[in-house]
Design an enzyme around this catalytic site. Structure first.
Site, PDB file in Angstrom:
ATOM      1  N   ASP A 195       0.853  -1.188   0.000  1.00 54.19           N
ATOM      2  CA  ASP A 195       0.000   0.000   0.000  1.00 54.19           C
ATOM      3  C   ASP A 195       0.887   1.235   0.000  1.00 54.19           C
ATOM      4  OD1 ASP A 195      -1.943   1.949   0.375  1.00 54.19           O
ATOM      5  OD2 ASP A 195      -3.047   0.792   1.870  1.00 54.19           O
ATOM      6  N   ARG A 242      -0.215   4.402  -0.338  1.00 55.91           N
ATOM      7  CA  ARG A 242      -0.986   5.636  -0.162  1.00 55.91           C
ATOM      8  C   ARG A 242      -0.435   6.528   0.951  1.00 55.91           C
ATOM      9  NH1 ARG A 242      -6.881   3.065   0.169  1.00 55.91           N
ATOM     10  NH2 ARG A 242      -5.617   1.445   1.143  1.00 55.91           N
TER      11      ARG A 242
END
Ligand SMILES: Nc1nc2c(ncn2[C@@H]2O[C@H](COP(=O)(O)OP(=O)(O)OP(=O)(O)O)[C@@H](O)[C@H]2O)c(=O)[nH]1
Ligand SMILES: [Zn+2]
Length: 199
Positions: free
Chosen positions: A126, A128
């Site tokens: 991930d 983000r």
């Protein structure tokens, strides 16, 4: 501050009429949107969805993931409250970008899972960064939120970015034969809380 509020307009939808506010990151010029419903400044623990961009699921009806279903369910839930907000966070493919997400899908078509595909492409599972979401909420004068999500890591990442989350509200929709393995991987490898799903 790395983000600026630029402009706003009405956005009528099947669920309610939102106020759509456009923001721009100063350095990258990347833009994000917040959809506002009701009087968000006067309340606390605002029902909130921070929705990561998924062009394929949100706009092209893809059944590979649950994003489009979550987007619709979140807008509906928010519309049913006296007030709420959806931030459309333009970090496609958990921030590896659209073309890399298609590369990841190609690897998944050959049998690897969503996490392993990211690793094979040289990314973390991930990528983000939610700092900008905290800044958008701050610009909107939102003090605390109830967050629509199944991902406990997302709660932690957002809290670290400075967002005051008073409650996690599950958002379990859209399971189908095309995304069953993907959702199972999210539950098993990424800790998503999807256990009430019928397998
Ligand atoms: N890298 C990558 N990104 C994906 C894949 N499938 C969906 N995405 C992206 O994943 C993001 C959504 O993240 P998810 O992990 O589905 O869910 P979440 O936002 O962490 O958690 P929820 O709040 O419960 O939806 C969107 O940006 C999608 O474009 C995939 O196979 N690989
Ligand atoms: Zn998706």
């Amino acid at each position: 501050m790395q983000i600026v509020r630029i402009t706003e307009a009405r956005l009528p939808t099947p669920w309610t009429e939102f106020i759509m506010v456009g923001f721009e990151e100063i350095k990258t010029k990347c833009n994000h949107i917040a959809l506002l419903h009701g009087n968000i400044e006067e309340n606390t623990s605002i029902l909130t969805r921070i929705h990561s961009e998924c062009l394929t699921g949100d706009a092209l009806f893809s059944l590979r993931c649950d994003c489009g279903f979550q987007l619709q369910a979140a807008l509906s839930s928010i519309a049913h409250e006296s007030c709420g907000v959806l931030i459309y966070h333009r970090q496609e493919g958990r921030n590896i970008g659209l073309l890399n997400k298609i590369r990841a899908y190609a690897l998944q078509d050959q049998g690897v899972d969503t996490v392993e595909a990211n690793y094979q492409l040289g990314f973390a599972a991930d990528e983000r960064d939610f700092t900008v979401c905290a800044e958008i909420l701050s610009l909107l004068k939102i003090k605390s939120i109830r967050l629509l999500t199944n991902n406990p890591d997302k709660v932690n990442m957002l809290s670290s970015a400075g967002i005051n989350i008073t409650e996690r509200v599950p958002l379990i929709v859209g399971r189908n034969p095309n995304n069953a393995k993907y959702l199972d991987t999210k539950a098993e490898k990424m800790g998503h809380m999807l256990s009430t799903l019928n397998k």
